[in-house]
Design an enzyme around this catalytic site. Structure first.
Site, PDB file in Angstrom:
ATOM      1  N   GLU A  89      80.883 128.094  74.135  1.00 36.63           N
ATOM      2  CA  GLU A  89      79.824 127.161  73.745  1.00 36.63           C
ATOM      3  C   GLU A  89      78.527 127.874  73.353  1.00 36.63           C
ATOM      4  OE1 GLU A  89      78.595 124.268  76.708  1.00 36.63           O
ATOM      5  OE2 GLU A  89      77.256 123.280  75.310  1.00 36.63           O
ATOM      6  N   LYS A 142      84.338 126.722  80.971  1.00 38.17           N
ATOM      7  CA  LYS A 142      83.287 126.592  79.955  1.00 38.17           C
ATOM      8  C   LYS A 142      82.131 127.532  80.263  1.00 38.17           C
ATOM      9  CE  LYS A 142      79.567 124.077  79.671  1.00 38.17           C
ATOM     10  NZ  LYS A 142      78.608 122.948  79.645  1.00 38.17           N
ATOM     11  N   ARG A 191      76.629 111.853  93.936  1.00 36.86           N
ATOM     12  CA  ARG A 191      77.294 112.592  92.851  1.00 36.86           C
ATOM     13  C   ARG A 191      78.804 112.374  92.921  1.00 36.86           C
ATOM     14  NH1 ARG A 191      73.250 116.403  94.511  1.00 36.86           N
ATOM     15  NH2 ARG A 191      74.744 117.588  95.762  1.00 36.86           N
ATOM     16  N   LYS A 210      82.930 125.155  71.148  1.00 40.56           N
ATOM     17  CA  LYS A 210      82.072 123.986  71.395  1.00 40.56           C
ATOM     18  C   LYS A 210      80.692 124.272  70.808  1.00 40.56           C
ATOM     19  CE  LYS A 210      80.143 121.158  75.103  1.00 40.56           C
ATOM     20  NZ  LYS A 210      80.405 120.506  76.378  1.00 40.56           N
TER      21      LYS A 210
HETATM   22  P1  13P Z   1      75.635 117.405  75.911  1.00 33.68           P
HETATM   23  O1  13P Z   1      76.708 116.735  75.113  1.00 33.68           O
HETATM   24  O2  13P Z   1      74.806 116.465  76.737  1.00 33.68           O
HETATM   25  O3  13P Z   1      74.837 118.368  75.093  1.00 33.68           O
HETATM   26  O4  13P Z   1      76.384 118.260  77.036  1.00 33.68           O
HETATM   27  C1  13P Z   1      77.438 119.051  76.681  1.00 33.68           C
HETATM   28  C2  13P Z   1      77.478 120.252  77.545  1.00 33.68           C
HETATM   29  O5  13P Z   1      78.485 120.527  78.170  1.00 33.68           O
HETATM   30  C3  13P Z   1      76.310 121.125  77.581  1.00 33.68           C
HETATM   31  O6  13P Z   1      76.652 122.356  78.150  1.00 33.68           O
END
Ligand code: 13P
Length: 341
Positions: A178, A137, A47, A220
């Protein structure tokens, strides 16, 4: 620096025309799932190697202004001993951190889920700040069915996002908010539009009640699309029109930037949809950009395949995808560009 100056400085670096955010914050089970098809084992070392490859891609700061990290990555170092958050800062990229702790079923709301992680959040943010993180986030997830998301699910999830965002701003972190309406299922584009509108309306109502400063946050969201199993798929122009319609109805002009997630779209679809929005609607009050995970990393993982000798090819794949998405932020991407090297 006082907190508002700090938030202002961070948002100004995160939101720049033609740049977007790389989501590289996969949890341990998710990164294991991403590594499996390319035959790479997921260990702390693989990772670290993979993510240091991403962040040290030459000139990636031309199209990427922020990277969302997983907690483990914040403490990791590149081969030469430089902290990975420092590798990003040197590329003029703001390091951020995923702070939610994943989702569980929402009690008394069958089919709906809720994200955990508010307890001790302020204390965790203080530690992350010491490690270089400047934004955060948090993801809430909404599955669509005939009954979901329920009113309870929509309101409870909005409350979590708003409480998280308020704590972030008090600690000097710009929150990425998000709310992800999932692409899974056979629902129509119209049904996705109806759900996304209700979700965003509730989210902004909760953000207002919790006194979140809209100027210092990033939204987001998912794009408005028919479900993956719906018999007819939508064109980028249809996705753009439906998505912008919902955003105009629900997102105040004070929000500086909307950075979409890719949510299982192919890299080309994610770029084409973003491009259509910016090409068809050049005069919107917010920047429309990307915060893709899979749609940026899929070609990189394929090129890398877990092998050190593929590092340059993998970095080239990331640079190329980021560049195409950067063009899409200006409405200047063309599908023919996919054939150029
Ligand atoms: P994806 O663009 O693969 O959906 O991932 C964005 C993300 O941060 C999901 O929490």
């Amino acid at each position: 620096m006082d907190i508002e100056d700090e938030l202002q400085a961070t948002i100004a670096e995160m939101v720049q025309p033609g740049k977007g955010i790389l989501a590289a914050d996969e949890s341990l089970p998710t990164i294991t799932k991403r590594f499996k098809p390319i035959g790479a084992e997921s260990t702390e070392e693989t990772r670290r190697a993979y993510r240091s490859l991403l962040f040290s891609t030459p000139k990636i700061g031309e199209f990427i202004s922020g990277v969302i990290l997983f907690e483990e990555t914040l403490g990791q170092r590149a081969d030469d001993g430089t902290l990975l958050s420092e590798v990003l800062s040197r590329q003029h990229i703001v390091p951020g951190i995923k702070v939610d702790k994943g989702k569980i079923p929402l009690a008394r709301a069958p089919g709906d889920e809720i994200t955990q992680g508010l307890d001790g959040l302020a204390e965790r943010l203080r530690v992350y700040k010491g490690q270089g993180a400047r934004f955060a986030k948090w993801r809430e997830v909404y599955a669509i069915s005939a009954r979901n998301p329920s009113r309870l699910g929509i309101d409870a999830n909005a409350e979590m996002l708003a409480r998280y965002a308020a704590v972030c701003q008090e600690e000097g972190f710009v929150p990425i908010v998000e709310p992800e309406v999932l692409i899974d299922g056979d629902h129509s584009l119209e049904r996705c539009l109806e759900v996304t509108e209700a979700v965003l309306h509730a989210v902004f109502h909760a953000l207002y009640r919790h006194r979140v400063i809209l100027e210092y946050m990033v939204l987001k969201p998912s794009m408005v699309l028919p479900g993956k199993l719906h018999p007819s798929q939508a064109t980028p122009e249809q996705v753009a029109a439906a998505t912008v319609k919902v955003l105009r109805r629900t997102v105040p002009a004070a929000v500086p930037s909307i950075n979409f997630l890719s949510g299982g779209l192919s890299p080309m679809e994610a770029t084409a949809n973003l491009n259509a929005m910016n090409a068809l609607f050049p005069r919107l009050p917010w920047e429309l950009s990307f915060s893709y995970g899979r749609a940026l990393q899929q070609p990189v993982l394929q090129a890398w395949a877990g092998r050190v000798e593929n590092r340059p090819a993998a970095q080239q794949a990331l640079y190329r995808r980021a560049r195409l998405n950067g063009l899409a932020c200006h409405g200047k991407y063309r599908p023919e560009m996919e054939k150029e090297t």
